[in-house]
Design an enzyme around this catalytic site. Structure first.
Site, short mmCIF file in Angstrom:
data_model
loop_
_atom_site.label_atom_id
_atom_site.label_comp_id
_atom_site.label_asym_id
_atom_site.label_seq_id
_atom_site.Cartn_x
_atom_site.Cartn_y
_atom_site.Cartn_z
N LYS A 196 23.27 18.55 6.47
CA LYS A 196 24.24 18.12 7.87
C LYS A 196 24.06 16.92 8.07
CE LYS A 196 21.65 21.77 10.45
NZ LYS A 196 20.83 22.61 9.88
N ARG A 271 20.88 26.04 18.74
CA ARG A 271 20.28 27.23 17.66
C ARG A 271 19.80 28.77 18.31
NH1 ARG A 271 17.85 22.40 15.29
NH2 ARG A 271 16.31 23.63 13.01
N ARG A 310 13.02 17.63 -1.06
CA ARG A 310 13.00 16.50 0.16
C ARG A 310 11.83 16.21 0.51
NH1 ARG A 310 16.98 18.01 4.86
NH2 ARG A 310 15.13 18.41 6.20
N ARG A 316 8.17 15.06 5.67
CA ARG A 316 8.34 15.91 7.10
C ARG A 316 7.35 17.28 6.29
NH1 ARG A 316 14.37 17.36 9.01
NH2 ARG A 316 13.05 19.06 9.34
N ARG A 328 11.32 29.10 8.30
CA ARG A 328 12.76 28.21 9.69
C ARG A 328 14.17 28.83 8.83
NH1 ARG A 328 11.32 22.52 6.61
NH2 ARG A 328 13.33 22.41 8.08
P1 AMP Z 1 15.49 20.04 12.01
O1 AMP Z 1 14.99 18.71 11.99
O2 AMP Z 1 17.12 20.22 12.34
O3 AMP Z 1 15.41 21.24 10.70
O4 AMP Z 1 14.65 20.88 13.16
C1 AMP Z 1 13.67 20.72 13.21
C2 AMP Z 1 12.45 21.45 14.28
O5 AMP Z 1 12.59 20.94 15.34
C3 AMP Z 1 13.41 22.96 14.08
O6 AMP Z 1 12.14 23.54 13.61
C4 AMP Z 1 12.39 23.38 15.49
O7 AMP Z 1 11.16 23.07 15.71
C5 AMP Z 1 13.01 21.81 16.32
N1 AMP Z 1 13.99 21.78 16.73
C6 AMP Z 1 15.29 21.17 16.50
N2 AMP Z 1 16.26 21.93 17.74
C7 AMP Z 1 15.65 22.37 18.06
C8 AMP Z 1 16.35 23.19 19.04
N3 AMP Z 1 18.42 22.56 19.03
N4 AMP Z 1 16.02 24.16 19.51
C9 AMP Z 1 14.56 24.42 19.03
N5 AMP Z 1 13.59 23.90 19.12
C10 AMP Z 1 14.56 22.34 18.18
#
Ligand code: AMP
Length: 372
Positions: A196, A271, A310, A316, A328
């Site tokens: 993404k 989400r 990654r 991360r 996740r």
């Molecule tokens: P991402 O970088 O999108 O994979 O997000 C990493 C982490 O950020 C996720 O595993 C959640 O802990 C938190 N996070 C990101 N976006 C959201 C969301 N819309 N709602 C809740 N937690 C989020």
């Protein structure tokens, strides 16, 4: 509630179902209380606009009553009298009866004036008027309106019986005329590691969009040790979702920072269903909407390999451990995948094959975006 397009015009949500219900029920109670005990009124609904209001009002009235509907139609009179209104459907003897007119909306008062003219010769005991909506800024008459549900500003509204050129009567909420949407907003969707972020970077340049990745915003806040960052960290480290309230408020603040954007790429948001609903409300209040959810579809094993790769360089902590990665996915599958249904129900879901070269995938997304 999201924005509506009826014929050539756009309408944004204005009054929700539950507010309408409360207004109608309050009106019915007031009318009932003011009538002498055992009085059986005749309710006269003015068609077409009042049909939903009248139906709900009469159910809430909670007492014996008679119900009738009339319709005002214009016909060309003689040259001297000009455009005269006549009423159709009025057969009842109203002598010595309490007659209560039910109107959906009164603006200039012209229609109400016609109704008064017609009813004043009917020898009623009393004539009362109930109007669900009233526009005080344009009302030009001296006529009494006994009960007003809600006064509103002079903007065109539709829904709950009211129409624009025949359309819109069926909606259970009220919508207000709005300017056409200026933005094209997409939700870029897909499991962790689907690409993404990479694709968003290309798209934002191609279409001058603002990219909001909630994950990136959280990581930025963690790095800078803000209050938000400290709050989010414990959830993120475990691969759990940050609570909706926190995330939604943060997202709104990010959107507000870019009032002149051509549109947004929402990445990692929504989400959950409640995030999706919050986003719809938030955008539709601005007369904007989500145009599409574009979802990158990639098999899970390919994703695990990509993410571990990654994790070697991204720093991360949620990318280094296969168990956390699987958690996740689990979150994605149990909570997030519901969103596919949410957007599919609005005909806004576009699945894209997320396996292939970066350029090919960008091309596939652009093909969808260009049709929006
Ligand atoms: P991402 O970088 O999108 O994979 O997000 C990493 C982490 O950020 C996720 O595993 C959640 O802990 C938190 N996070 C990101 N976006 C959201 C969301 N819309 N709602 C809740 N937690 C989020």
């Amino acid at each position: 509630m999201s924005i509506l397009k009826l014929h050539d015009l756009y309408f944004k949500p204005f009054i929700q179902k539950n507010e309408i219900r409360a207004i109608v029920s309050h009106l019915a109670k007031q009318v009932k209380e003011d009538l002498p005990k055992n009085e059986v009124p005749i309710f006269i609904g003015i068609l077409n606009g009042c049909f939903l209001f009248a139906a709900d009002f009469i159910r809430e009235f909670n007492g014996d009553c008679e119900v009738s509907f009339v319709k005002l139609t214009s016909y060309e009179g003689t040259k001297s009298s000009g455009n005269v209104k006549q009423i159709i459907g009025l057969q009842k003897d109203m002598t010595n009866r309490t007659v209560i007119i039910l109107e959906d909306i009164i603006d200039t008062g012209n229609t109400l004036q016609e109704i008064y003219n017609i009813f004043k010769n009917k020898n009623t005991k009393q004539l009362k008027v109930v109007s669900l909506f009233f526009k005080p800024d344009v009302f030009r008459k001296e006529l009494p309106i006994d009960y007003i549900g809600k006064s509103i500003e002079d903007k065109f509204i539709v829904g709950y019986g009211l129409d624009y050129n025949g359309l819109g009567r069926n909606y259970p909420e009220i919508y207000q005329l709005s300017i056409p949407p200026k933005m094209k907003n997409i939700v870029l969707f897909g499991p962790p590691g689907a690409g993404k972020g990479t694709q968003a970077n290309f798209l934002k340049k191609m279409y001058q969009l603002v990219h909001i990745s909630t994950g990136d915003v959280f990581r930025f806040n963690i790095k800078n040790q803000t209050e938000l960052g400290l709050l989010a960290k414990k959830y993120m480290d475990e691969g759990d979702l940050v609570p909706d309230e926190v995330t939604i408020n943060m997202l709104k603040a990010e959107v507000e920072k870019n009032p002149d954007a051509n549109g947004f790429i929402f990445d990692g948001f929504p989400r959950t269903q409640s995030q999706a609903e919050a986003l719809d409300h938030f955008l539709s209040d601005k007369g904007e909407q989500i145009n599409a959810m574009i979802a990158l579809e990639v098999p899970e094993d390919t994703l695990v390999t990509r993410l571990l790769e990654r994790g070697k360089t991204s720093g991360r902590t949620d990318d280094t451990d296969e168990a956390k990665i699987r958690n996740r996915f689990n979150e994605y599958n149990t909570k997030t995948a519901i969103l596919k249904d949410y957007f599919e129900a609005q005909n806004k879901y576009y699945g894209i094959n997320g396996v292939g070269s970066i350029e090919d995938i960008t091309k596939r997304i652009a093909e969808v975006f260009d049709t929006l």
